[in-house]
Design an enzyme around this catalytic site. Sequence first.
Site, short mmCIF file in Angstrom:
data_model
loop_
_atom_site.label_atom_id
_atom_site.label_comp_id
_atom_site.label_asym_id
_atom_site.label_seq_id
_atom_site.Cartn_x
_atom_site.Cartn_y
_atom_site.Cartn_z
N HIS A 101 0.89 -1.17 0.00
CA HIS A 101 0.00 0.00 0.00
C HIS A 101 0.92 1.21 0.00
CE1 HIS A 101 -2.31 -3.03 2.36
NE2 HIS A 101 -3.39 -2.48 1.81
N ASP A 104 2.33 1.99 3.36
CA ASP A 104 3.26 1.04 4.01
C ASP A 104 4.69 1.47 3.76
OD1 ASP A 104 1.00 -0.61 4.24
OD2 ASP A 104 1.54 -1.77 2.45
N GLU A 232 -10.46 -7.12 -4.51
CA GLU A 232 -10.27 -8.16 -3.48
C GLU A 232 -11.51 -8.23 -2.60
OE1 GLU A 232 -6.44 -8.01 -1.49
OE2 GLU A 232 -7.36 -8.79 0.34
N GLU A 268 -8.57 -13.84 -1.46
CA GLU A 268 -7.84 -14.11 -0.21
C GLU A 268 -8.54 -15.24 0.55
OE1 GLU A 268 -6.24 -10.83 1.90
OE2 GLU A 268 -6.61 -11.74 3.85
C1 XUL Z 1 -7.29 -6.72 4.32
C2 XUL Z 1 -6.47 -7.12 3.18
C3 XUL Z 1 -5.66 -6.02 2.55
C4 XUL Z 1 -5.60 -6.11 1.07
C5 XUL Z 1 -4.92 -4.94 0.41
O1 XUL Z 1 -8.00 -7.76 4.89
O2 XUL Z 1 -6.42 -8.26 2.81
O3 XUL Z 1 -4.40 -6.02 3.11
O4 XUL Z 1 -4.96 -7.26 0.66
O5 XUL Z 1 -5.48 -3.73 0.75
CO CO Z 2 -5.46 -9.20 1.23
#
Ligand code: XUL
Ligand code: CO
Length: 439
Positions: A101, A104, A232, A268
């Site tokens: 990000h 970060d 995501e 994810e």
């Molecule tokens: C939050 C998450 C984030 C994204 C990117 O749950 O997974 O870190 O991957 O913003």
């Molecule tokens: Co993520």
Amino acid sequence: MGDVFKNVSKIQFEGKGSQNPLAFKYYNPTEQLGHMTMAEHLRYSVAYWHTFTGAGADPFGAPTVFRPWDVVSNPLEHAKARMRAAFEFLSKLGVEYYCFHDRDIAPEGDSLRQTNKYLDEIVTLAKDLMAETGIKLLWGTANLFSHPRFMHGASTSSNADVLAYAGAQVKKALEITKELGGENYVFWGGREGYETLLNTDMSLETDNLARFLRMAVDYAKDIGFTGQFLIEPKPKEPTKHQYDFDVATVLGFLKNYGLDPYFKMNIEANHATLAGHTFQHELHFARVNGVLGSVDANQGDMLLGWDTDQMPTDIYSATLGMYEILKNGGLHSGGLNFDAKLRRGSFELEDMFYGHIAGMDAFAHGLKVAHKLLETRELEDFVSKRYASYQSGIGQQIIQGKVGFKELEQYALEHDQIVNVSGRQEMLEAILNQYILTV
Ligand code: XUL
Ligand code: CO
């Protein structure tokens, strides 16, 4: 590059028999599987936020992690020291990609202008370190959720000034992702959702989310950013109702607003389970709809109801995940990004290696098992046999769109003594176990 991890040399593949915790037992980057090497199949990436910026704080307690680069107190110099250490870690681990990000990698200044200046300085350093090490950027993204200004959301905020600020931030994040050769750009809607309908105009918020994504698509065209856009999905946390709940919800949203040609999904594992799905379900649903783009590899905890972001060590889930990825013809510009953090108690430097080695070995083993399953076609053949009734007769006519209810009735009246066959779930689960245990 840094010299923080003095006690660790480059992690080597030592094979199954190795007792060395700082060696790979299954991940052999150059091993050929089909027409690609393991490294090409897996495209591992480290998440900057967890591994380099995260410090082990949780809602109940202070950070537990103090890294050697944390001795630097000037925020910009601190960010630089951290980045040098990050590239040392990535090189020693032998991972070819990282993700970040904007916030970060560089600190926020007193104004957006100042913040952008900091970012430019860090991007120059990142560029040098990437050239020196050959490490590449899998994806960039903007953090539109941590700062208090995003308390009501970013592109779905009730405050238009916040949407404008978020737009400026994504504009800059797209520019730096392009400058660093990022292969994808991710949107995770951190606070794009709501807590209560008593104060929410859902229709305006979702329209604005679509307007915002359209602006991103247009701006990418303007600057010639050709990386893949990824969304995501996540069902909850931080907001109670996230607009990007799961792959099916996001796909419906994109189609509703004519945005589907421009986006794929970054799936994810722990987000899948929060949505009440398995990791494999989300990958499979994305794959069959042509939107499987990339993966945030991690795992949740069966007994906890939140996003624990643990290192993925569950071989069963990794195997089924790799099965979907292989059936997708690979991840293309995507990769397996370890969006995973060490437990608060695993605060020592070596734990960073142990955690990633565990995840890399789990997916490498999963890859080998999945590859074998697809070679023998044992599951494939079972599934196609199970649906054989659609290959001829009335089934084929249904598929070809040649029959309606009248014809179905006529057919059913003559064939009303139905004969079903077993789905053989337990037999198939035993076969899968056999592959996992013998490969
Ligand atoms: C939050 C998450 C984030 C994204 C990117 O749950 O997974 O870190 O991957 O913003
Ligand atoms: Co993520």
